[in-house]
Motif scaffolding. Structure first.
Motif, short mmCIF file in Angstrom:
data_model
loop_
_atom_site.label_atom_id
_atom_site.label_comp_id
_atom_site.label_asym_id
_atom_site.label_seq_id
_atom_site.Cartn_x
_atom_site.Cartn_y
_atom_site.Cartn_z
N ARG A 629 -4.62 -5.92 -8.81
CA ARG A 629 -4.91 -7.17 -8.09
C ARG A 629 -5.45 -6.91 -6.69
O ARG A 629 -6.38 -7.58 -6.23
CB ARG A 629 -3.63 -8.00 -8.03
N LEU A 630 -4.87 -5.93 -6.00
CA LEU A 630 -5.26 -5.66 -4.61
C LEU A 630 -6.21 -4.47 -4.48
O LEU A 630 -6.71 -4.20 -3.39
CB LEU A 630 -4.02 -5.41 -3.75
N GLY A 631 -6.44 -3.75 -5.57
CA GLY A 631 -7.28 -2.57 -5.50
C GLY A 631 -6.63 -1.45 -4.71
O GLY A 631 -7.31 -0.72 -3.98
N VAL A 632 -5.31 -1.31 -4.85
CA VAL A 632 -4.53 -0.32 -4.09
C VAL A 632 -3.92 0.66 -5.08
O VAL A 632 -3.47 0.28 -6.16
CB VAL A 632 -3.43 -1.01 -3.27
N ASN A 633 -3.87 1.94 -4.71
CA ASN A 633 -3.29 2.97 -5.56
C ASN A 633 -2.40 3.89 -4.74
O ASN A 633 -2.30 3.75 -3.50
CB ASN A 633 -4.39 3.80 -6.25
N ALA A 634 -1.75 4.82 -5.42
CA ALA A 634 -0.93 5.80 -4.71
C ALA A 634 -1.79 6.56 -3.71
O ALA A 634 -2.89 7.01 -4.02
CB ALA A 634 -0.30 6.76 -5.71
N GLY A 635 -1.29 6.69 -2.46
CA GLY A 635 -2.05 7.32 -1.38
C GLY A 635 -2.68 6.31 -0.46
O GLY A 635 -3.07 6.65 0.67
N SER A 636 -2.79 5.04 -0.92
CA SER A 636 -3.32 3.97 -0.06
C SER A 636 -2.19 3.41 0.81
O SER A 636 -1.04 3.87 0.75
CB SER A 636 -3.94 2.86 -0.91
N THR A 637 -2.52 2.39 1.58
CA THR A 637 -1.51 1.70 2.40
C THR A 637 -1.49 0.22 2.05
O THR A 637 -2.46 -0.32 1.51
CB THR A 637 -1.81 1.87 3.90
N LEU A 638 -0.37 -0.41 2.38
CA LEU A 638 -0.17 -1.83 2.12
C LEU A 638 0.30 -2.48 3.42
O LEU A 638 1.17 -1.95 4.10
CB LEU A 638 0.89 -2.00 1.02
N THR A 639 -0.27 -3.63 3.76
CA THR A 639 0.11 -4.35 4.97
C THR A 639 1.04 -5.49 4.59
O THR A 639 0.63 -6.44 3.92
CB THR A 639 -1.12 -4.89 5.72
N LEU A 640 2.30 -5.40 5.00
CA LEU A 640 3.30 -6.42 4.71
C LEU A 640 3.60 -7.21 5.98
O LEU A 640 3.76 -6.62 7.06
CB LEU A 640 4.59 -5.77 4.20
N VAL A 641 3.68 -8.53 5.85
CA VAL A 641 4.01 -9.39 6.99
C VAL A 641 5.53 -9.51 7.07
O VAL A 641 6.17 -10.03 6.14
CB VAL A 641 3.36 -10.78 6.84
N THR A 642 6.11 -9.06 8.16
CA THR A 642 7.55 -9.08 8.36
C THR A 642 7.89 -9.95 9.57
O THR A 642 6.98 -10.33 10.33
CB THR A 642 8.09 -7.66 8.59
N PRO A 643 9.18 -10.27 9.78
CA PRO A 643 9.54 -11.01 11.00
C PRO A 643 9.14 -10.28 12.28
O PRO A 643 9.02 -10.91 13.33
CB PRO A 643 11.07 -11.14 10.88
N GLN A 644 8.93 -8.98 12.20
CA GLN A 644 8.51 -8.20 13.36
C GLN A 644 7.00 -8.11 13.49
O GLN A 644 6.49 -7.44 14.38
CB GLN A 644 9.10 -6.80 13.28
N GLY A 645 6.28 -8.76 12.56
CA GLY A 645 4.84 -8.69 12.56
C GLY A 645 4.33 -7.85 11.39
O GLY A 645 5.11 -7.28 10.62
N GLN A 647 3.22 -4.91 9.11
CA GLN A 647 3.60 -3.50 9.06
C GLN A 647 2.77 -2.80 7.98
O GLN A 647 2.69 -3.27 6.85
CB GLN A 647 5.09 -3.35 8.71
N THR A 648 2.14 -1.68 8.35
CA THR A 648 1.35 -0.89 7.39
C THR A 648 2.24 0.21 6.81
O THR A 648 2.77 1.04 7.55
CB THR A 648 0.13 -0.28 8.08
N LEU A 671 15.03 0.49 4.68
CA LEU A 671 13.78 0.07 5.32
C LEU A 671 13.66 -1.45 5.32
O LEU A 671 13.25 -2.06 6.31
CB LEU A 671 12.59 0.70 4.58
N TYR A 672 14.03 -2.07 4.22
CA TYR A 672 13.94 -3.53 4.13
C TYR A 672 14.84 -4.19 5.18
O TYR A 672 14.41 -5.12 5.88
CB TYR A 672 14.34 -3.98 2.73
N ARG A 673 16.07 -3.72 5.32
CA ARG A 673 16.99 -4.34 6.27
C ARG A 673 16.49 -4.15 7.70
O ARG A 673 16.67 -5.04 8.55
CB ARG A 673 18.39 -3.75 6.11
N ARG A 674 15.86 -3.02 7.97
CA ARG A 674 15.35 -2.80 9.32
C ARG A 674 14.17 -3.70 9.64
O ARG A 674 14.06 -4.23 10.76
CB ARG A 674 14.94 -1.33 9.48
N LEU A 675 13.30 -3.93 8.66
CA LEU A 675 12.10 -4.73 8.92
C LEU A 675 12.35 -6.23 8.83
O LEU A 675 11.74 -7.01 9.56
CB LEU A 675 11.00 -4.33 7.93
N TRP A 676 13.24 -6.65 7.93
CA TRP A 676 13.45 -8.09 7.72
C TRP A 676 14.79 -8.58 8.28
O TRP A 676 15.02 -9.79 8.30
CB TRP A 676 13.39 -8.41 6.22
#
Length: 867
Positions: A629-645, A647-648, A671-676
């Motif tokens: 769906r996103l055209g992303v594979n292992a070795g790529s990066t993903l940008t997630l929107v967190t309460p801190q802004g 995060q890549t 990692l999830y608890r730290r970011l969210w």
């Protein structure tokens, strides 16, 4: 004069051949019924969800969402200061489960609102004691029930309601009823409402909300206000119009509903064959009449119009019956469709019964339109054939069928071209996420095989031509039946095509479903490894609404870990987040623990190594669907929107997943608890010590959640085998509608065979009478007709098996892949193919039984009258 003559002729032909006309009407009605029912059910389910959205939204023009994470109520002050905002209203959603009585373990949706300010704006009024209304509204245990809930649960004002919320027991007091304004199908008739403060206390959600509804000034630009709101809100909160939630649901389920809709058109396609057959027979039998009409001066257009009108009349009647029947059937399908969408996507209501002002008449008119169009299309070719009749040759026997035979080579060439088109379009990509070229490939495939039908039918005559006739009539029955079928390829090809389409669709869908099920079953067996799962009581019922209703506090981890027999606890958190600008599911869990005790089916690499690497490097795993769906594979990066802004985060692996079709991201819980900054848990996976008794552990957990009086108020504690069974049961429910549509398609195909054989009997009355006159018995005449039916069934079975296997490939590797992104391992069960062949031949034999009996019992004198 001509018009009155036409109406008289039409009425006479229908009256003279009522049985054949009835078969055609029923065939069209069944095809229309399926299409109308699916269409009405799809519309009503989404309409039900839309009613729920608009009821809760009330007069709001914008809404602020936190998905499953909730919204901090302190942001309301900042929202109200934004220019253009008139009001900002808090809302909390949750599910309370009845702890006692006849409805124990049933859930009810509870909405927390500012009742003093919001009742009228949301479209309901509170029926309560007016003298103490303020105290009643603000009481921490006061709940107001919709009339349908109160009636079903037999509750009255003042009654006590014991409920379970998040593993805790609570006692509520029915303070009054909700009076919904307008439609009886309003959401407020089906839910419970509490004051927002009382709801926060009940759901242990102090300071947290699910949504903030915003009312803007009439002259304010919604886009500008939304932009201003986003500027003052945390980045992970979503600002949107209420209608966008309905649109999101439509986008989520559109592939599912489109597939159902296309499948429902199969009955219409076969109905077209049926009408074509009926009108082609009428043209063949009425050659003499057509010649007389032409000799009397009737124009070609008038002749064509006569047959088109007759076909249209059959289609009108079939469409009317199908439309009414479709509305009736849709009442059952609404619950099936809504349950399937709830299982797969989001909780939706079960819809409501269609009324005259909400779609009944529209659906009936839609059925009439479908039936008329199908009939006109089916009648077009025979009507044009009739209009081209040469008066001098109108009485020449067999002229019509010979013209059909002469086109067999052309049909063979068309078949090859269509097969090439099917292959080419199956290689093309989706359009706007929809497998439109896949549907074109399917239609081209079926049309290609339909064009092969006359070639196979004529081969019956070639096969028998080289064989000498036996000395007895009995030994020649099969040869006579084969020769007769081969002499009428144009007529019989349509019948064979109808059977082929029904059988191909059945085989293709069943192979796809069975392949999908075996793939999912293997995936479940490899990935669902926890011995016990502790979940909210309604987790498997699709009733987790609101952030509070979907989670446990993580303080339960040490309590669960202390239960005798428990070796490890895996806290599993499932929320919705924004990844690369799109909403996806985010799962957090203890990846190191899961690497040790669980399993992921990776596209590449060893799951243990990848899970440990993700935990150590603070990376994520993504599902195959999301990668595509996103055209992303292992070795790529993903940008997630967190309460801190934003995060890549690096992507360290891609895994197969069949739990969601929108895509999934998996990260380590730390990692999830730290970011969210979220310590909630959706479900707990429990791994037991070797030799531990799972049932004893389950009972211990039930006792762990008991209240002070010993009343058990546990969450759902599900054993591994029960969870696997429930997952596969949900899968099987998903395809119930598919099987219903297949049955309808096969029934229409059976009517086509009956129609063919009944007309063949009418045409061959003289032949049957002659056979009986020279010594043939009624049993031999019956066998003659039955053998012809069996030959048609064999040809339909061969083409249906070939078409079904190719169609299964298209469904699995083109339509399914482009619609949902899942990789399915195709398996072809040989037993299924044999069953399908036997079914086709048996169906043809059964369809030919009554025409055969009728043929054998025709009076010999009547058949030889013209000799």
């Amino acid at each position: 004069m001509v018009q009155s003559l036409t109406s008289v002729l039409l009425r006479a032909h229908v009256q003279q051949r009522p049985f054949r006309a009835l078969l055609s009407v029923i065939g069209v009605a069944l095809g229309v019924l399926a299409s109308v029912a699916i269409g009405a059910a799809n519309v009503e389910v989404l309409r039900s969800f839309e009613r729920a959205v608009t009821s809760v939204a009330g007069s709001s023009t914008l809404e602020i969402l936190g998905h499953d994470l909730g919204v901090d109520e302190t942001v309301i002050a900042a929202v109200r200061r934004v220019p253009g905002v008139v009001a900002a209203s808090p809302l909390l959603e949750g599910v309370a489960v009845a702890a006692a009585g006849d409805h124990r373990w049933e859930g009810i949706e509870v909405y927390g609102l500012d009742l003093i300010a919001e009742g009228a704006a949301k479209g309901f009024d509170v029926e309560a004691d007016r003298e103490r209304v303020l105290d009643a509204l603000l009481s921490p245990d006061a709940v107001y029930l919709g009339h349908e809930v109160a009636s079903a649960w037999q509750l009255r004002p003042g009654d006590r309601l014991d409920v379970i919320v998040g593993g805790r027991s609570a006692r509520l007091r029915v303070a009054g009823f909700l009076h919904a304004e307008g439609s009886r199908s309003s959401l407020w008739n089906e839910v419970a409402v509490m004051d927002i403060a009382a709801a926060q206390l009940l759901f242990s959600s102090i300071g947290r909300l699910d949504r903030i509804d915003v009312v803007t000034t009439p002259d304010a630009s919604l886009d500008q206000v939304a932009a201003s709101l986003r500027a003052v809100l945390p980045p992970h909160l979503v600002v949107q119009r209420p209608a966008q939630r309905t649109k999101q649901v439509e986008n989520m389920v559109r592939s599912f509903q489109l597939n159902l809709t296309v499948l429902s058109w199969v009955g219409l396609l076969i109905g077209t064959f049926l009408i074509y057959n009926t009108m082609a027979f009428a043209v063949a039998q009425r050659r003499r009449e057509i010649g007389i009409y032409r000799a009397l001066g009737m124009a070609e257009s008038r002749v064509a119009g006569l047959f088109l009108l007759e076909g249209g009349l059959l289609g009108f009647m079939g469409g009317l019956l199908g439309g009414i029947g479709g509305v009736w059937l849709s009442q059952t399908l609404v619950s099936l469709v809504s349950r399937t969408i709830t299982d797969l996507y989001v909780p939706v209501g079960s819809g409501s019964v269609l009324s005259w002002d909400s779609g009944y008449l529209g659906s009936v008119w839609k059925g009439i339109l479908f039936g008329s169009v199908v009939a006109m299309i089916g009648s077009l070719a025979p009507s044009l054939e009739a209009s081209r009749t040469i008066t001098v040759r109108a009485l020449a026997p067999g002229d019509y069928e010979e013209s059909q035979q002469m086109r067999s080579r052309l049909l063979l060439g068309i078949s090859v071209v269509l097969a090439v088109v099917a292959g080419a379009t199956s290689l093309m990509g989706p359009i706007a996420g929809l497998p439109l070229f896949g549907y074109v490939a399917t239609l081209s495939l079926l049309a290609s095989l339909a064009c092969l039908s006359p070639v196979f039918i004529q081969a019956l005559g070639y096969r028998r031509a080289g064989r000498d006739a036996g000395p007895r009539l009995e030994s020649n029955l099969r040869r006579i039946a084969a020769d007769h079928a081969a002499r009428h390829p144009g007529r019989n090809a349509v019948t064979v095509s109808a059977l082929m389409v029904g059988l191909a669709i059945m085989i293709g869908v069943v192979v796809m479903v069975r392949s999908f099920r075996e793939t999912v079953e293997a995936w479940v067996n490899e990935t669902v490894m926890a011995d016990l799962v502790v979940a909210p009581p309604t987790w498997l019922q699709g009733k987790q609404v609101g952030h509070a209703g979907r989670s446990f506090p993580d303080s339960l981890i040490p309590q669960l870990a202390s239960v005798d027999g428990v070796a490890a606890v895996d806290p599993y958190r499932d929320v919705q987040v924004i990844a690369n600008g799109q909403t996806v599911a985010l799962v957090s869990r203890d990846l190191k623990l899961h690497a040790e005790r669980g399993r992921y089916v990776m596209m590449r690499g060893d799951y243990r190594t990848i899970l440990n690497h993700a935990a150590e490097s603070e990376g994520v795993l993504i599902s195959e669907v999301l990668a595509n769906r996103l055209g992303v594979n292992a070795g790529s990066t993903l940008t997630l929107v967190t309460p801190q802004g934003p995060q890549t985060i690096p992507v360290v692996g891609v895994f197969y997943d069949y739990a969601t079709d929108g895509g999934k991201v998996v990260m380590d819980r730390r990692l999830y608890r730290r970011l969210w900054d979220d310590d909630k848990v959706t479900v707990f996976g429990l791994y037991l010590l070797p030799g531990a008794d799972g049932e004893l552990v389950r009972r211990s957990i039930v006792r762990l959640f008991a209240d002070d009086e010993g009343q058990a108020v546990p969450p759902a504690v599900i054993r591994n085998k029960d969870l696997r069974h429930e997952i596969l049961e949900i899968f099987d429910r998903t395809f119930v509608l598919t099987y219903v549509l297949e049955i309808i398609a096969v029934l229409v195909a059976v009517l086509g065979i009956v129609n063919t054989l009944v007309t063949a009997v009418l045409e061959r009355r003289r032949e049957f009478a002659t056979l009986q006159a020279i010594g043939a018995s009624t049993v031999q005449v019956e066998r003659l007709v039955l053998w012809e039916a069996v030959y048609l069934g064999i040809i339909g079975a061969v083409l249906g098996v070939v078409g079904g296997l190719v169609l299964a490939w298209i469904l699995i590797y083109v339509i399914n892949k482009q619609s949902f992104g899942w990789t399915i391992r195709m398996t072809v069960p040989v037993g299924l193919l044999l069953e399908a062949v036997v079914l086709a031949i048996a169906t043809a034999w059964i369809a030919g039984y009554f025409p055969a009996r009728w043929a054998a019992r025709q009076p010999v004198v009547e058949g030889l009258r013209d000799e």
